[in-house]
Design a protein around this motif. Structure first.
Motif, PDB file in Angstrom:
ATOM      1  N   GLU A  39       0.873  -1.167   0.000  1.00  0.00           N
ATOM      2  CA  GLU A  39       0.000   0.000   0.000  1.00  0.00           C
ATOM      3  C   GLU A  39       0.911   1.219   0.000  1.00  0.00           C
ATOM      4  N   PRO A  40       0.442   2.379  -0.421  1.00  0.00           N
ATOM      5  CA  PRO A  40       1.312   3.552  -0.469  1.00  0.00           C
ATOM      6  C   PRO A  40       1.807   3.939   0.930  1.00  0.00           C
ATOM      7  N   LEU A  41       3.061   4.373   1.020  1.00  0.00           N
ATOM      8  CA  LEU A  41       3.568   4.957   2.266  1.00  0.00           C
ATOM      9  C   LEU A  41       3.375   6.459   2.147  1.00  0.00           C
ATOM     10  N   THR A  42       2.649   7.014   3.076  1.00  0.00           N
ATOM     11  CA  THR A  42       2.330   8.442   3.057  1.00  0.00           C
ATOM     12  C   THR A  42       2.801   9.100   4.340  1.00  0.00           C
ATOM     13  N   THR A  43       2.643  10.385   4.401  1.00  0.00           N
ATOM     14  CA  THR A  43       2.995  11.142   5.606  1.00  0.00           C
ATOM     15  C   THR A  43       2.212  10.662   6.822  1.00  0.00           C
ATOM     16  N   GLY A  46       2.621   5.942   9.042  1.00  0.00           N
ATOM     17  CA  GLY A  46       3.738   5.280   9.697  1.00  0.00           C
ATOM     18  C   GLY A  46       4.886   4.946   8.770  1.00  0.00           C
ATOM     19  N   LEU A  47       5.322   5.930   8.007  1.00  0.00           N
ATOM     20  CA  LEU A  47       6.402   5.689   7.065  1.00  0.00           C
ATOM     21  C   LEU A  47       7.739   5.480   7.773  1.00  0.00           C
ATOM     22  N   ILE A  48       8.714   4.995   7.035  1.00  0.00           N
ATOM     23  CA  ILE A  48      10.023   4.685   7.586  1.00  0.00           C
ATOM     24  C   ILE A  48      10.931   5.919   7.533  1.00  0.00           C
ATOM     25  N   ARG A  49      11.768   6.030   8.546  1.00  0.00           N
ATOM     26  CA  ARG A  49      12.808   7.060   8.573  1.00  0.00           C
ATOM     27  C   ARG A  49      14.127   6.361   8.283  1.00  0.00           C
ATOM     28  N   ILE A  50      14.890   6.879   7.362  1.00  0.00           N
ATOM     29  CA  ILE A  50      16.223   6.361   7.078  1.00  0.00           C
ATOM     30  C   ILE A  50      17.156   7.558   7.039  1.00  0.00           C
ATOM     31  N   VAL A  51      18.280   7.472   7.758  1.00  0.00           N
ATOM     32  CA  VAL A  51      19.254   8.554   7.766  1.00  0.00           C
ATOM     33  C   VAL A  51      20.385   8.127   6.829  1.00  0.00           C
ATOM     34  N   PRO A  52      20.365   8.613   5.582  1.00  0.00           N
ATOM     35  CA  PRO A  52      21.314   8.142   4.568  1.00  0.00           C
ATOM     36  C   PRO A  52      22.778   8.259   4.989  1.00  0.00           C
ATOM     37  N   GLY A  53      23.490   7.164   4.823  1.00  0.00           N
ATOM     38  CA  GLY A  53      24.930   7.156   5.071  1.00  0.00           C
ATOM     39  C   GLY A  53      25.352   7.215   6.524  1.00  0.00           C
ATOM     40  N   LYS A  54      24.409   7.136   7.457  1.00  0.00           N
ATOM     41  CA  LYS A  54      24.756   7.259   8.874  1.00  0.00           C
ATOM     42  C   LYS A  54      24.558   5.929   9.592  1.00  0.00           C
ATOM     43  N   THR A  55      25.526   5.569  10.430  1.00  0.00           N
ATOM     44  CA  THR A  55      25.448   4.362  11.246  1.00  0.00           C
ATOM     45  C   THR A  55      25.598   4.754  12.705  1.00  0.00           C
ATOM     46  N   ARG A  56      25.603   3.764  13.580  1.00  0.00           N
ATOM     47  CA  ARG A  56      25.759   4.010  15.012  1.00  0.00           C
ATOM     48  C   ARG A  56      27.028   4.807  15.310  1.00  0.00           C
ATOM     49  N   VAL A  76       5.943   6.737  -1.091  1.00  0.00           N
ATOM     50  CA  VAL A  76       6.431   5.530  -1.757  1.00  0.00           C
ATOM     51  C   VAL A  76       5.203   4.801  -2.309  1.00  0.00           C
ATOM     52  N   PRO A  77       5.204   4.500  -3.615  1.00  0.00           N
ATOM     53  CA  PRO A  77       4.015   3.888  -4.225  1.00  0.00           C
ATOM     54  C   PRO A  77       3.902   2.390  -3.972  1.00  0.00           C
ATOM     55  N   VAL A  78       2.698   1.879  -4.150  1.00  0.00           N
ATOM     56  CA  VAL A  78       2.444   0.441  -4.102  1.00  0.00           C
ATOM     57  C   VAL A  78       3.360  -0.232  -5.127  1.00  0.00           C
ATOM     58  N   GLY A  79       3.931  -1.368  -4.738  1.00  0.00           N
ATOM     59  CA  GLY A  79       4.787  -2.118  -5.641  1.00  0.00           C
ATOM     60  C   GLY A  79       6.258  -1.797  -5.509  1.00  0.00           C
ATOM     61  N   ALA A  80       6.598  -0.728  -4.800  1.00  0.00           N
ATOM     62  CA  ALA A  80       8.005  -0.380  -4.611  1.00  0.00           C
ATOM     63  C   ALA A  80       8.643  -1.327  -3.607  1.00  0.00           C
ATOM     64  N   ALA A  81       9.936  -1.530  -3.760  1.00  0.00           N
ATOM     65  CA  ALA A  81      10.707  -2.313  -2.805  1.00  0.00           C
ATOM     66  C   ALA A  81      11.777  -1.402  -2.215  1.00  0.00           C
TER      67      ALA A  81
END
Length: 127
Positions: A39-43, A46-56, A76-81
């Motif tokens: 299903e679409p991920l919208t605002t 409960g969308l996912i947060r990802i901090v690009p390039g950052k680790t612990r 993020v649209p339906v069908g996306a991975a």
């Protein structure tokens, strides 16, 4: 939208009870997670947060920089991975919609990771 009073899921970089070894810059990644949008991920759902390039290694585990709190993967649209290295800081946001949001996943692990953590293999079925 991380306004006042909105509680975000804490950022994490681990798998279950295994804390990843972040001083290890090995490539390819030892563990990948793939989420599939059924299903679409919208605002609002409960969308996912990802901090690009950052680790612990990039975070003291206390106060998140404000730009990290606004790091959202949306829409993020339906069908996306969504495919990510689990060492990358990630977390969730509240589901403010009136529906349950499903985001099934599959994990891919390297043979080296399996050897390093033999107690996890084979995994216990969760369905």
């Amino acid at each position: 939208m991380a306004g006042a009073g909105v509680i975000l899921e804490p950022l994490l970089c681990k798998i279950g009870d295994i804390e990843m070894k972040f001083d290890d810059e090995q490539m390819p990644p030892p563990f990948l997670s793939g989420n599939f949008c059924v299903e679409p991920l919208t605002t609002w759902n409960g969308l996912i947060r990802i901090v690009p390039g950052k680790t612990r290694l990039d975070w003291d585990g206390r106060t998140e920089p404000i730009e990290w709190r606004h790091s959202r993967l949306c829409p993020v649209p339906v069908g996306a991975a969504l495919l990510r290295d689990v060492r990358i800081l990630h977390g969730g946001t509240p589901n403010l919609s009136n529906k349950i949001r499903f985001l099934p996943s599959v994990e891919f692990v390297s043979e080296a990771f399996q050897i390093q953590y033999p107690e996890w293999w084979p995994p216990v079925r969760c369905i």
